[in-house]
Design an enzyme around this catalytic site. Sequence first.
Site, PDB file in Angstrom:
ATOM      1  N   ASP A 179       0.640  -1.546  -0.223  1.00 27.62           N
ATOM      2  CA  ASP A 179      -0.046   0.171  -0.406  1.00 27.62           C
ATOM      3  C   ASP A 179       0.832   1.086  -0.197  1.00 27.62           C
ATOM      4  OD1 ASP A 179      -1.692  -2.191   0.429  1.00 27.62           O
ATOM      5  OD2 ASP A 179      -2.920  -1.509   2.045  1.00 27.62           O
TER       6      ASP A 179
ATOM      7  N   ALA B 184       3.090  -2.277   9.819  1.00 28.15           N
ATOM      8  CA  ALA B 184       2.946  -3.084  10.364  1.00 28.15           C
ATOM      9  C   ALA B 184       3.569  -4.458  10.061  1.00 28.15           C
ATOM     10  CB  ALA B 184       1.307  -3.284  10.351  1.00 28.15           C
TER      11      ALA B 184
ATOM     12  N   TYR C 259       5.642  -8.913  19.526  1.00 25.52           N
ATOM     13  CA  TYR C 259       6.129  -7.264  18.358  1.00 25.52           C
ATOM     14  C   TYR C 259       4.936  -7.246  18.007  1.00 25.52           C
ATOM     15  CZ  TYR C 259       8.311  -5.822  14.515  1.00 25.52           C
ATOM     16  OH  TYR C 259       8.050  -4.805  13.057  1.00 25.52           O
TER      17      TYR C 259
ATOM     18  N   THR D 284      -8.175  -2.855   9.683  1.00 23.81           N
ATOM     19  CA  THR D 284      -8.683  -3.652   9.145  1.00 23.81           C
ATOM     20  C   THR D 284      -9.762  -4.532   8.975  1.00 23.81           C
ATOM     21  OG1 THR D 284      -8.085  -6.505   8.796  1.00 23.81           O
ATOM     22  CG2 THR D 284      -7.096  -4.513  10.810  1.00 23.81           C
TER      23      THR D 284
ATOM     24  N   GLU E 118     -10.234  -8.049   9.371  1.00 28.28           N
ATOM     25  CA  GLU E 118      -9.737  -8.611  10.718  1.00 28.28           C
ATOM     26  C   GLU E 118     -10.265  -8.254  11.589  1.00 28.28           C
ATOM     27  OE1 GLU E 118      -8.091 -11.291  10.150  1.00 28.28           O
ATOM     28  OE2 GLU E 118      -8.960 -11.471   8.559  1.00 28.28           O
TER      29      GLU E 118
ATOM     30  N   TYR F 147      -2.743 -10.607  15.050  1.00 28.65           N
ATOM     31  CA  TYR F 147      -2.207  -9.068  14.683  1.00 28.65           C
ATOM     32  C   TYR F 147      -3.790  -8.799  14.869  1.00 28.65           C
ATOM     33  CZ  TYR F 147      -3.113  -6.815   9.959  1.00 28.65           C
ATOM     34  OH  TYR F 147      -3.584  -5.987   9.083  1.00 28.65           O
TER      35      TYR F 147
ATOM     36  N   LYS G   2      -4.490  -5.073  16.233  1.00 27.77           N
ATOM     37  CA  LYS G   2      -4.909  -3.488  15.443  1.00 27.77           C
ATOM     38  C   LYS G   2      -6.055  -3.227  16.384  1.00 27.77           C
ATOM     39  CE  LYS G   2      -2.845  -3.377  11.867  1.00 27.77           C
ATOM     40  NZ  LYS G   2      -2.188  -1.991  10.406  1.00 27.77           N
TER      41      LYS G   2
HETATM   42  P1  NDP Z   1       3.068  -4.747   3.879  1.00 23.44           P
HETATM   43  O1  NDP Z   1       3.545  -6.256   4.870  1.00 23.44           O
HETATM   44  O2  NDP Z   1       3.275  -5.360   2.090  1.00 23.44           O
HETATM   45  O3  NDP Z   1       4.237  -4.073   4.272  1.00 23.44           O
HETATM   46  C1  NDP Z   1       4.323  -3.374   5.420  1.00 23.44           C
HETATM   47  C2  NDP Z   1       5.198  -2.806   5.873  1.00 23.44           C
HETATM   48  O4  NDP Z   1       5.076  -1.854   7.321  1.00 23.44           O
HETATM   49  C3  NDP Z   1       6.263  -2.931   5.211  1.00 23.44           C
HETATM   50  O5  NDP Z   1       6.229  -1.493   4.505  1.00 23.44           O
HETATM   51  C4  NDP Z   1       7.352  -2.854   6.105  1.00 23.44           C
HETATM   52  O6  NDP Z   1       8.580  -2.464   5.950  1.00 23.44           O
HETATM   53  C5  NDP Z   1       6.335  -1.712   7.166  1.00 23.44           C
HETATM   54  N1  NDP Z   1       6.943  -2.382   8.595  1.00 23.44           N
HETATM   55  C6  NDP Z   1       6.808  -3.396   9.443  1.00 23.44           C
HETATM   56  N2  NDP Z   1       6.630  -3.439  10.123  1.00 23.44           N
HETATM   57  C7  NDP Z   1       7.897  -2.250  10.880  1.00 23.44           C
HETATM   58  C8  NDP Z   1       7.754  -1.836  11.910  1.00 23.44           C
HETATM   59  N3  NDP Z   1       8.510  -2.427  13.098  1.00 23.44           N
HETATM   60  N4  NDP Z   1       8.507  -0.491  11.723  1.00 23.44           N
HETATM   61  C9  NDP Z   1       8.465   0.064  11.305  1.00 23.44           C
HETATM   62  N5  NDP Z   1       8.097  -0.171   9.250  1.00 23.44           N
HETATM   63  C10 NDP Z   1       7.072  -1.855   9.944  1.00 23.44           C
HETATM   64  O7  NDP Z   1       1.356  -4.629   4.467  1.00 23.44           O
HETATM   65  P2  NDP Z   1       0.310  -3.515   3.140  1.00 23.44           P
HETATM   66  O8  NDP Z   1       1.093  -2.881   1.725  1.00 23.44           O
HETATM   67  O9  NDP Z   1      -0.083  -5.177   2.471  1.00 23.44           O
HETATM   68  O10 NDP Z   1      -0.452  -2.987   4.629  1.00 23.44           O
HETATM   69  C11 NDP Z   1      -0.800  -2.011   4.655  1.00 23.44           C
HETATM   70  C12 NDP Z   1      -0.775  -1.670   6.231  1.00 23.44           C
HETATM   71  O11 NDP Z   1      -2.343  -1.803   6.489  1.00 23.44           O
HETATM   72  C13 NDP Z   1      -0.547  -2.616   7.344  1.00 23.44           C
HETATM   73  O12 NDP Z   1      -0.597  -2.250   8.673  1.00 23.44           O
HETATM   74  C14 NDP Z   1      -1.737  -3.831   6.972  1.00 23.44           C
HETATM   75  O13 NDP Z   1      -1.457  -4.276   8.406  1.00 23.44           O
HETATM   76  C15 NDP Z   1      -2.982  -2.973   6.731  1.00 23.44           C
HETATM   77  N6  NDP Z   1      -4.296  -3.384   6.065  1.00 23.44           N
HETATM   78  C16 NDP Z   1      -3.825  -3.805   5.016  1.00 23.44           C
HETATM   79  C17 NDP Z   1      -4.499  -4.664   4.547  1.00 23.44           C
HETATM   80  C18 NDP Z   1      -4.552  -5.199   3.307  1.00 23.44           C
HETATM   81  O14 NDP Z   1      -5.267  -6.559   2.035  1.00 23.44           O
HETATM   82  N7  NDP Z   1      -3.329  -5.379   2.694  1.00 23.44           N
HETATM   83  C19 NDP Z   1      -6.231  -4.977   4.823  1.00 23.44           C
HETATM   84  C20 NDP Z   1      -6.376  -4.010   6.035  1.00 23.44           C
HETATM   85  C21 NDP Z   1      -5.215  -3.129   6.765  1.00 23.44           C
HETATM   86  P3  NDP Z   1       9.336  -3.720   5.111  1.00 23.44           P
HETATM   87  O15 NDP Z   1       9.789  -3.942   4.025  1.00 23.44           O
HETATM   88  O16 NDP Z   1      10.850  -3.704   5.951  1.00 23.44           O
HETATM   89  O17 NDP Z   1       9.114  -5.304   6.097  1.00 23.44           O
HETATM   90  P1  GDR Z   2      -5.462 -12.197   5.659  1.00 25.74           P
HETATM   91  O1  GDR Z   2      -4.827 -13.111   4.037  1.00 25.74           O
HETATM   92  O2  GDR Z   2      -5.373 -13.472   6.333  1.00 25.74           O
HETATM   93  O3  GDR Z   2      -7.364 -12.187   5.082  1.00 25.74           O
HETATM   94  O4  GDR Z   2      -4.851 -10.887   5.702  1.00 25.74           O
HETATM   95  P2  GDR Z   2      -4.092 -14.166   3.778  1.00 25.74           P
HETATM   96  O5  GDR Z   2      -4.178 -13.832   2.376  1.00 25.74           O
HETATM   97  O6  GDR Z   2      -3.149 -14.295   4.765  1.00 25.74           O
HETATM   98  O7  GDR Z   2      -5.376 -14.628   4.100  1.00 25.74           O
HETATM   99  C1  GDR Z   2      -7.258 -14.939   3.025  1.00 25.74           C
HETATM  100  C2  GDR Z   2      -7.281 -16.599   3.904  1.00 25.74           C
HETATM  101  O8  GDR Z   2      -6.504 -17.220   3.114  1.00 25.74           O
HETATM  102  C3  GDR Z   2      -6.760 -18.640   3.478  1.00 25.74           C
HETATM  103  N1  GDR Z   2      -5.890 -19.313   3.159  1.00 25.74           N
HETATM  104  C4  GDR Z   2      -4.707 -19.198   3.482  1.00 25.74           C
HETATM  105  N2  GDR Z   2      -3.561 -17.694   3.560  1.00 25.74           N
HETATM  106  C5  GDR Z   2      -2.544 -17.659   3.481  1.00 25.74           C
HETATM  107  N3  GDR Z   2      -1.582 -16.594   3.808  1.00 25.74           N
HETATM  108  N4  GDR Z   2      -1.451 -19.058   2.911  1.00 25.74           N
HETATM  109  C6  GDR Z   2      -2.618 -20.486   2.276  1.00 25.74           C
HETATM  110  O9  GDR Z   2      -1.458 -21.383   1.860  1.00 25.74           O
HETATM  111  C7  GDR Z   2      -3.386 -20.525   3.057  1.00 25.74           C
HETATM  112  N5  GDR Z   2      -4.941 -21.007   2.179  1.00 25.74           N
HETATM  113  C8  GDR Z   2      -5.854 -20.358   2.934  1.00 25.74           C
HETATM  114  C9  GDR Z   2      -6.089 -18.175   5.409  1.00 25.74           C
HETATM  115  O10 GDR Z   2      -6.429 -18.982   6.722  1.00 25.74           O
HETATM  116  C10 GDR Z   2      -7.221 -17.175   4.890  1.00 25.74           C
HETATM  117  O11 GDR Z   2      -8.412 -17.070   5.507  1.00 25.74           O
HETATM  118  C11 GDR Z   2      -4.601  -9.881   5.129  1.00 25.74           C
HETATM  119  C12 GDR Z   2      -3.665  -9.213   5.551  1.00 25.74           C
HETATM  120  O12 GDR Z   2      -3.322  -8.677   4.942  1.00 25.74           O
HETATM  121  C13 GDR Z   2      -3.797  -8.121   7.057  1.00 25.74           C
HETATM  122  O13 GDR Z   2      -3.060  -7.179   7.208  1.00 25.74           O
HETATM  123  C14 GDR Z   2      -5.075  -7.051   6.483  1.00 25.74           C
HETATM  124  O14 GDR Z   2      -5.353  -6.938   7.659  1.00 25.74           O
HETATM  125  C15 GDR Z   2      -6.158  -8.610   6.045  1.00 25.74           C
HETATM  126  O15 GDR Z   2      -5.789  -9.293   4.702  1.00 25.74           O
HETATM  127  C16 GDR Z   2      -8.171  -7.662   5.747  1.00 25.74           C
END
Ligand code: NDP
Ligand code: GDR
Length: 381
Positions: free
Chosen positions: A13, A87, A100, A132, A134, A156, A160
């Site tokens: 994002d 995160a 953590y 989220t 979640e 997680y 959150k």
């Molecule tokens: P990513 O896992 O792709 O990115 C997470 C980012 O956070 C990375 O830049 C990572 O750095 C950084 N980070 C992790 N831990 C720390 C820390 N301790 N200090 C500073 N930076 C840190 O997540 P997304 O982009 O998919 O998601 C963005 C945010 O939105 C997150 O907070 C996620 O929980 C939330 N979210 C995501 C959803 C989704 O479907 N994608 C849905 C709802 C909420 P590095 O690159 O070094 O690992």
């Molecule tokens: P989620 O995303 O837990 O919803 O969190 P993920 O894609 O990890 O899982 C979605 C669903 O798929 C099922 N699943 C598996 N998941 C993974 N990762 N690997 C597998 O092999 C697998 N098989 C089945 C999971 O059990 C789950 O039900 C994401 C993250 O981006 C969060 O940070 C964010 O907050 C939420 O989406 C909204």
Amino acid sequence: MKVALITGITGQDGAYLAELLLEKGYMVHGIKRRASLFNTDRIDHLYQDPHQEDIRLKLHYGDLTDSMNLTRIIQETQPDEIYNLAAMSHVQVSFETPEYTANADGIGTLRILEAVRLLGLEKKTKIYQASTSELYGLVQAVPQSETTPFYPRSPYAVAKIYAYWITVNYREAYNMFACNGILFNHESPLRGETFVTRKITRAVSKIVLGLQDKFYMGNLDAKRDWGHAKDYVEAMWKILQQEEPEDYVIATGITTKVRDFIRMAFLETGIQLRFEGEGLEEMGYIDSIDEQFFESRTGVKAVDVGCVIGKDVVAVDPRYFRPTEVDLLIGDSSKAQKQLNWKPKYNLPELVQEMVLSDIAIFKKDLILLANGHKILNQAE
Ligand code: NDP
Ligand code: GDR
């Protein structure tokens, strides 16, 4: 010029949001973690040489677990808007690193809010908190909206939920412009490789190029409301442009099973999949292949790479089951549609297609490496 600070700028994002804000003319500061290897792949196309004048993208080393570091960066950059996207974002990994996760995802948000307050920036700096779907966890009601009760199901989600409420509390206690975007799952070609959609599109791409035989999955029946990250970062920005600070659900309103996402991904290459068996015995087999379409998508012949009717390509492995699962997510984003004038531009088939084509292009490079004697690693994540 407006100034934005993005935590988590190196994530999925963060990369799309940085691009959007730069397009809108912002000065963008981003916090990246120090790693032993370069970790800026997703934003390298936006890189600006810090030796040049007038750069509009600047990266700072930092971490959500370090209050002093965050306070200093906020003081130095004096942002109009902070997007707290950083995160430990993997639900399953949070069961292995719960402390953590609480520190970074929960207290990390407090650190940012408190830094803004202590620096006296509470009237200037608007804050977006990446909340989220979640939070809804164990299903209470569907579709889930801003008023649906929360029931988190992982370390997680519990972290959150603290972040969600501390954001609301600082808004109410100190009159700060602090908002939660309650975003449902959103994906893209930049999605982390171990989230389910990207795991699937990577595995499908490798299978159709002959680089892998099959892959292992967890719960195939989980249902998710999947959108495109590009649409969702637009909503983040809109949330901070409103008159009043409020919380919003961002979702497509359509839910799909994991197994159907797998089917859709294979179909992008001309393969129809058939699932047979139950529970741990369940397998996904190739049911039919549109040879011409397969070749046009992959540049290779199905039979040459071992894609033949009846071959099993998907299996279930309990190591991917979660101790507590979120079974069903489907979001009601009518508030955002009405107040933010936001609605998703991408639909799921378009998203799947973009991800599969992108991964096929990536792994075609591996074919060249393989042909030149390099070893290709298929990580089981
Ligand atoms: P990513 O896992 O792709 O990115 C997470 C980012 O956070 C990375 O830049 C990572 O750095 C950084 N980070 C992790 N831990 C720390 C820390 N301790 N200090 C500073 N930076 C840190 O997540 P997304 O982009 O998919 O998601 C963005 C945010 O939105 C997150 O907070 C996620 O929980 C939330 N979210 C995501 C959803 C989704 O479907 N994608 C849905 C709802 C909420 P590095 O690159 O070094 O690992
Ligand atoms: P989620 O995303 O837990 O919803 O969190 P993920 O894609 O990890 O899982 C979605 C669903 O798929 C099922 N699943 C598996 N998941 C993974 N990762 N690997 C597998 O092999 C697998 N098989 C089945 C999971 O059990 C789950 O039900 C994401 C993250 O981006 C969060 O940070 C964010 O907050 C939420 O989406 C909204």
